[in-house]
Motif scaffolding. Structure first.
Motif, mmCIF file in Angstrom:
data_model
loop_
_atom_site.group_PDB
_atom_site.id
_atom_site.type_symbol
_atom_site.label_atom_id
_atom_site.label_comp_id
_atom_site.label_asym_id
_atom_site.label_seq_id
_atom_site.Cartn_x
_atom_site.Cartn_y
_atom_site.Cartn_z
ATOM 1 N N ASP A 86 40.170 24.203 49.382
ATOM 2 C CA ASP A 86 39.736 22.717 49.772
ATOM 3 C C ASP A 86 39.848 22.455 51.192
ATOM 4 O OD1 ASP A 86 39.081 20.194 49.095
ATOM 5 O OD2 ASP A 86 41.075 19.730 48.824
ATOM 6 N N MET A 87 38.899 21.873 52.074
ATOM 7 C CA MET A 87 38.960 21.488 53.185
ATOM 8 C C MET A 87 38.420 20.068 53.341
ATOM 9 S SD MET A 87 37.787 23.250 56.576
ATOM 10 C CE MET A 87 35.947 22.928 56.096
ATOM 11 N N SER A 88 39.110 19.262 54.168
ATOM 12 C CA SER A 88 38.348 18.050 54.614
ATOM 13 C C SER A 88 38.774 17.615 56.122
ATOM 14 C CB SER A 88 38.908 16.993 53.700
ATOM 15 O OG SER A 88 38.853 15.504 54.361
ATOM 16 N N PHE A 89 37.626 17.094 56.783
ATOM 17 C CA PHE A 89 37.847 17.079 58.391
ATOM 18 C C PHE A 89 37.175 15.641 58.748
ATOM 19 C CE2 PHE A 89 36.510 16.773 62.751
ATOM 20 C CZ PHE A 89 37.625 17.152 63.432
ATOM 21 N N GLU A 90 38.074 14.659 59.197
ATOM 22 C CA GLU A 90 37.562 13.388 59.385
ATOM 23 C C GLU A 90 37.609 13.239 60.874
ATOM 24 O OE1 GLU A 90 38.759 10.152 56.944
ATOM 25 O OE2 GLU A 90 39.590 11.652 55.513
ATOM 26 N N ASN A 91 36.520 12.951 61.394
ATOM 27 C CA ASN A 91 36.487 12.692 62.920
ATOM 28 C C ASN A 91 36.661 11.155 63.168
ATOM 29 O OD1 ASN A 91 35.959 12.014 65.422
ATOM 30 N ND2 ASN A 91 34.440 13.509 65.752
ATOM 31 N N ILE A 106 46.912 18.157 59.107
ATOM 32 C CA ILE A 106 46.778 18.014 60.532
ATOM 33 C C ILE A 106 46.189 16.608 61.029
ATOM 34 C CG2 ILE A 106 46.036 19.053 62.869
ATOM 35 C CD1 ILE A 106 45.734 21.647 61.210
ATOM 36 N N THR A 107 47.237 15.846 61.669
ATOM 37 C CA THR A 107 46.781 14.784 62.055
ATOM 38 C C THR A 107 46.904 14.560 63.770
ATOM 39 O OG1 THR A 107 47.622 13.668 60.166
ATOM 40 C CG2 THR A 107 47.099 12.187 61.818
ATOM 41 N N SER A 108 45.710 14.111 64.280
ATOM 42 C CA SER A 108 45.890 13.871 65.759
ATOM 43 C C SER A 108 45.801 12.536 66.042
ATOM 44 C CB SER A 108 44.788 14.587 66.298
ATOM 45 O OG SER A 108 44.680 14.439 67.804
ATOM 46 N N LYS A 109 46.568 11.680 66.896
ATOM 47 C CA LYS A 109 46.677 10.332 67.091
ATOM 48 C C LYS A 109 46.714 10.332 68.620
ATOM 49 C CE LYS A 109 48.831 8.533 62.920
ATOM 50 N NZ LYS A 109 49.748 7.813 62.303
ATOM 51 N N MET A 121 41.683 13.864 61.280
ATOM 52 C CA MET A 121 42.555 14.398 60.186
ATOM 53 C C MET A 121 41.898 15.617 59.764
ATOM 54 S SD MET A 121 43.882 11.067 58.076
ATOM 55 C CE MET A 121 44.291 12.088 56.920
ATOM 56 N N LEU A 122 42.566 16.548 59.320
ATOM 57 C CA LEU A 122 42.015 17.967 58.637
ATOM 58 C C LEU A 122 43.246 18.166 57.793
ATOM 59 C CD1 LEU A 122 40.436 20.505 58.665
ATOM 60 C CD2 LEU A 122 42.014 21.340 60.501
ATOM 61 N N GLU A 123 42.724 18.378 56.533
ATOM 62 C CA GLU A 123 43.552 18.862 55.226
ATOM 63 C C GLU A 123 42.740 20.178 54.986
ATOM 64 O OE1 GLU A 123 43.088 15.684 52.691
ATOM 65 O OE2 GLU A 123 44.859 14.538 53.418
ATOM 66 N N LEU A 124 43.716 21.229 54.708
ATOM 67 C CA LEU A 124 43.118 22.486 54.493
ATOM 68 C C LEU A 124 44.159 23.284 53.585
ATOM 69 C CD1 LEU A 124 41.030 24.950 54.955
ATOM 70 C CD2 LEU A 124 42.757 25.557 57.009
ATOM 71 N N ILE A 164 40.278 29.102 61.649
ATOM 72 C CA ILE A 164 39.555 28.485 60.939
ATOM 73 C C ILE A 164 39.975 27.008 61.526
ATOM 74 C CG2 ILE A 164 39.193 27.011 58.828
ATOM 75 C CD1 ILE A 164 39.881 29.934 57.243
ATOM 76 N N VAL A 165 41.122 26.871 61.807
ATOM 77 C CA VAL A 165 41.651 25.356 62.337
ATOM 78 C C VAL A 165 40.995 25.163 63.757
ATOM 79 C CG1 VAL A 165 43.596 23.978 63.405
ATOM 80 C CG2 VAL A 165 43.676 25.308 60.959
ATOM 81 N N SER A 166 40.811 26.225 64.667
ATOM 82 C CA SER A 166 40.441 26.246 65.767
ATOM 83 C C SER A 166 38.687 26.062 65.836
ATOM 84 C CB SER A 166 40.651 27.480 66.682
ATOM 85 O OG SER A 166 39.820 27.412 67.830
ATOM 86 N N ASP A 167 38.018 26.776 64.827
ATOM 87 C CA ASP A 167 36.781 26.420 64.791
ATOM 88 C C ASP A 167 36.425 24.879 64.247
ATOM 89 O OD1 ASP A 167 36.301 28.946 65.461
ATOM 90 O OD2 ASP A 167 35.817 29.939 63.697
ATOM 91 N N ILE A 168 37.048 24.600 63.373
ATOM 92 C CA ILE A 168 36.877 23.168 62.753
ATOM 93 C C ILE A 168 36.832 22.237 63.792
ATOM 94 C CG2 ILE A 168 37.523 21.462 60.924
ATOM 95 C CD1 ILE A 168 35.641 23.972 59.702
ATOM 96 N N THR A 169 38.215 22.096 64.517
ATOM 97 C CA THR A 169 38.373 21.010 65.390
ATOM 98 C C THR A 169 37.422 21.147 66.402
ATOM 99 O OG1 THR A 169 40.174 22.542 66.456
ATOM 100 C CG2 THR A 169 40.806 20.703 65.042
ATOM 101 N N ARG A 170 36.774 22.458 67.047
ATOM 102 C CA ARG A 170 35.894 22.572 67.911
ATOM 103 C C ARG A 170 34.345 22.117 67.302
ATOM 104 N NH1 ARG A 170 34.722 27.958 68.433
ATOM 105 N NH2 ARG A 170 33.129 27.384 66.757
ATOM 106 N N ASP A 171 34.286 22.409 66.129
ATOM 107 C CA ASP A 171 32.769 21.969 65.631
ATOM 108 C C ASP A 171 32.859 20.614 65.283
ATOM 109 O OD1 ASP A 171 32.089 24.345 65.898
ATOM 110 O OD2 ASP A 171 32.428 24.966 63.544
#
Length: 169
Positions: A30-35, A75-78, A88-91, A126-133
């Protein structure tokens, strides 16, 4: 005397089982990325503050000597300036392992420490690629101390067990 020592060494080697571990497969469950920053239209200078939470789980599969190990990252970035969420990234990342030669009393720590350690480089990529993309600089996770996570979970469970009888009384 050399012959006695030479004969004793193979006997000791036979007593200790050979540890075998193979990664049979790995996948993103499962994966969720919210910009959030893009959704709100926030712009300007941002100073990210990244919070990484790790949870681990493992279970036996129906096949002999096969185990499933799940690493869950949140992972949450504020923005440090105004505490607005940037992303926010949930993986949930799963590894399927074939493990033999581990004594039963050592299997749980092995599953919760060694298996996630083997999967971590793939998870980091994966985390590096998702945040970059996702429009951010690639997030390169620091090494995770799986031994500390395991010890903290054991301490938490012992604390919960100690307080549970007192709460029932």
């Amino acid at each position: 005397m050399a012959e006695e020592n030479g004969a004793a060494e193979p006997a000791q080697a036979q007593q200790q089982p050979q540890v075998q571990m193979n990664i049979l497969g790995q996948y993103i469950r499962d994966m969720s990325f919210e910009n959030v920053m893009a959704q709100k239209g926030t712009g300007g200078d941002v100073q990210p503050d990244v919070n990484v939470q790790v949870a681990l789980d493992a279970k036996k599969r129906s096949a002999e000597n096969q185990y499933e190990v799940i690493t869950k990252l949140t992972i949450t970035s504020k923005n440090k300036a105004d505490e607005n969420t940037l992303f926010m990234l949930e993986l949930e990342y799963v590894g399927i392992f074939n493990i033999a030669g581990i004594p039963e009393d050592q299997m749980h720590p092995f599953l919760m420490i060694e298996c996630p350690r083997m999967l971590f480089p793939f998870l980091r990529r994966i985390v590096s690629d998702i945040t970059r993309d996702g429009g951010f600089p690639p997030l390169n996770l620091d090494n995770i101390d799986f031994v500390a996570i395991y010890r903290n979970e054991l301490a938490r469970r012992q604390q919960a067990a100690a307080t549970a009888p007192a709460a029932q009384a």
